[in-house]
Design an enzyme around this catalytic site. Structure first.
Site, PDB file in Angstrom:
ATOM      1  N   ASP A 144       0.813  -1.211   0.000  1.00  0.00           N
ATOM      2  CA  ASP A 144       0.000   0.000   0.000  1.00  0.00           C
ATOM      3  C   ASP A 144       0.850   1.266   0.000  1.00  0.00           C
ATOM      4  O   ASP A 144       0.626   2.179  -0.796  1.00  0.00           O
ATOM      5  CB  ASP A 144      -0.933  -0.007   1.220  1.00  0.00           C
ATOM      6  CG  ASP A 144      -1.726   1.275   1.348  1.00  0.00           C
ATOM      7  OD1 ASP A 144      -2.775   1.389   0.701  1.00  0.00           O
ATOM      8  OD2 ASP A 144      -1.275   2.179   2.079  1.00  0.00           O
ATOM      9  N   ALA A 172      -4.736   2.697  -0.726  1.00  0.00           N
ATOM     10  CA  ALA A 172      -4.457   2.148  -2.052  1.00  0.00           C
ATOM     11  C   ALA A 172      -4.903   0.695  -2.152  1.00  0.00           C
ATOM     12  O   ALA A 172      -5.465   0.261  -3.164  1.00  0.00           O
ATOM     13  CB  ALA A 172      -2.967   2.277  -2.371  1.00  0.00           C
ATOM     14  N   ASP A 173      -4.666  -0.079  -1.093  1.00  0.00           N
ATOM     15  CA  ASP A 173      -5.173  -1.454  -1.054  1.00  0.00           C
ATOM     16  C   ASP A 173      -6.697  -1.475  -1.140  1.00  0.00           C
ATOM     17  O   ASP A 173      -7.295  -2.277  -1.855  1.00  0.00           O
ATOM     18  CB  ASP A 173      -4.741  -2.136   0.246  1.00  0.00           C
ATOM     19  CG  ASP A 173      -3.400  -2.835   0.121  1.00  0.00           C
ATOM     20  OD1 ASP A 173      -3.149  -3.458  -0.918  1.00  0.00           O
ATOM     21  OD2 ASP A 173      -2.608  -2.750   1.072  1.00  0.00           O
ATOM     22  N   THR A 174      -7.319  -0.601  -0.366  1.00  0.00           N
ATOM     23  CA  THR A 174      -8.779  -0.555  -0.330  1.00  0.00           C
ATOM     24  C   THR A 174      -9.349  -0.197  -1.698  1.00  0.00           C
ATOM     25  O   THR A 174     -10.316  -0.825  -2.164  1.00  0.00           O
ATOM     26  CB  THR A 174      -9.251   0.465   0.719  1.00  0.00           C
ATOM     27  OG1 THR A 174      -8.711   0.091   1.998  1.00  0.00           O
ATOM     28  CG2 THR A 174     -10.760   0.508   0.806  1.00  0.00           C
ATOM     29  N   GLY A 177      -9.115  -3.125  -4.019  1.00  0.00           N
ATOM     30  CA  GLY A 177     -10.138  -4.129  -3.738  1.00  0.00           C
ATOM     31  C   GLY A 177     -11.509  -3.717  -4.229  1.00  0.00           C
ATOM     32  O   GLY A 177     -12.262  -4.530  -4.785  1.00  0.00           O
TER      33      GLY A 177
END
Length: 405
Positions: A144, A172-174, A177
């Protein structure tokens, strides 16, 4: 909840840590049956991440608990012949396969897109990676914070004195996803028309840049390089964080009528006629002077009182809460956003419950909630024969010609 939009959809989840599990958690909330395929004896790295050492040791780290409720867990070694054999059977009857390995890893295990198409022409295969499946950066490792830095996000977070700063959660991960989940839902909808599978190549870097929206377009279209502005809104003034008597207060008086109402409510109506503040562009040019004058007036009352007074009058305003305060807001309880699920038996939390978040969407006024706790590693190994038998015998509800089934 009955008749959720993805009821009957079968998802194989080969993901780890955050972006992928967050994607499949939302598919589960929408009704999909999510089977988490984990490395034997080890499982998702997130099982061992979190502030509670006992939960980490039990394979139920809070990072894992946050986005894996409602899923099943089986252990398969895809490097072993028997593991690949079982996985082949599962893929043949799945609707969706999601993974977030580095680009090309699944292909090297014998399950590239060509092979998956042979096994299951209707499969939706979603690969989430830092930079996408091809290109000069496709093999680079990414977490992230790496994506936050490369996207320019950190360059506009903070003040000129504190920049660069990481956003305080793995945004950024969220975003990766959520982009994956949206794309999978779209691919499933498209499959109803033609029965075809799809290969979805999700780049976290591109998802982050897309989500930055105005910040990026200000440069691409307007030719203006974005700069950090702390808690101020570059598009309007007064819009940002202000000083109430007992702490900070966010106010977003972005429209002319909101600015005028704000000035009257804080007892400074003369500001609306001041040439420095009378119209939007002038207010932006004299932002600091305006903020100083408003802060002087706002310090006379506590933040909650201003929140109520301004909000009632149509001026967006609210206190800045801590996470414990935020999850206690009555609005969330009214909408059923948080769900209590039991800790699995034999774990440090046995006999108690944990609260997990929903999706932020009500379907026909009903919140989307997990029905079961996050699974123990391999909890559903014994159910694999029944699962395979059921998947062999059931057609997908969302295949062409079966949408109404």
């Amino acid at each position: 909840m009955h008749d959720r939009p993805l009821d009957g959809v079968r998802v194989l989840d080969l993901t780890n840590v955050l972006a992928g599990p967050y994607c499949t958690y939302h598919l589960m909330l929408l009704g999909a049956e999510v089977v988490k395929v984990e490395v034997p004896g080890r499982g998702d790295l997130a099982r061992h991440l979190g502030p509670d050492p006992q939960l980490n040791a039990a394979g139920l780290g809070t990072s894992f608990l946050a986005q894996n409720a409602g899923k099943k867990s089986i252990e398969l070694d895809l490097k072993a012949a028997d593991g690949r054999e079982v996985f082949t059977e599962l893929v043949t009857h799945a609707d969706v396969l999601v993974e977030n390995y580095r680009a090309g890893v699944l292909a090297r295990l014998g399950f590239g897109w060509d092979r998956l198409c042979e096994l299951n022409p209707a499969l939706i295969y979603c690969a989430i990676s830092g930079f996408g499946q091809h290109g000069p950066m496709s093999q680079a490792p990414a977490y992230d914070q790496i994506i936050q830095g490369l996207s320019g996000m950190m360059s506009v977070t903070g003040t000129p004195e504190t920049v660069p700063l990481r956003v305080g959660f793995p945004v950024a991960d969220t975003l990766g996803g959520l982009t994956a989940a949206m794309s999978i839902a779209a691919a499933l909808a498209g499959r109803r028309a033609d029965g075809r599978g799809r290969f979805l190549d999700v780049s976290m870097l591109e998802a982050a840049l897309s989500a930055m929206g105005w910040t990026v377009s200000n440069y691409l279209i307007g030719g203006v390089e974005p700069a950090p502005m702390g808690d101020q809104n570059a598009t309007a003034a007064p819009s940002g964080t202000f000083e109430a008597a007992d702490g900070p207060l966010n106010i977003a008086a972005n429209r002319q009528e909101q600015f005028e109402t704000l000035c009257h409510l804080v007892g400074r109506p003369e500001l609306t006629a001041d040439p420095r503040f009378a119209e939007r562009e002038a207010r932006k040019a004299h932002r600091d002077e305006l903020n100083d004058l408003l802060n002087e007036a706002l310090r006379e009352r506590p933040a909650l009182e201003w929140e109520q007074r301004l909000g009632t009058a149509g001026v967006p305003a609210a206190r800045i809460l801590t996470v414990p305060q935020a999850v206690a807001v009555d609005q969330l309880d009214d909408r059923g956003f948080l769900t209590a699920v039991p800790f699995p038996p034999g774990t440090p939390g046995e006999g108690g419950t944990m609260r997990v978040s929903g999706s932020g969407v009500l379907f026909d006024n009903v919140p989307l909630r997990p029905a079961t706790a996050p699974p123990m590693l391999g909890e559903h190994n014994d159910e694999l024969p029944e699962l395979l038998h059921r998947w062999r015998g059931e057609g997908s509800r969302l295949l062409a010609g079966e949408a109404g089934r």
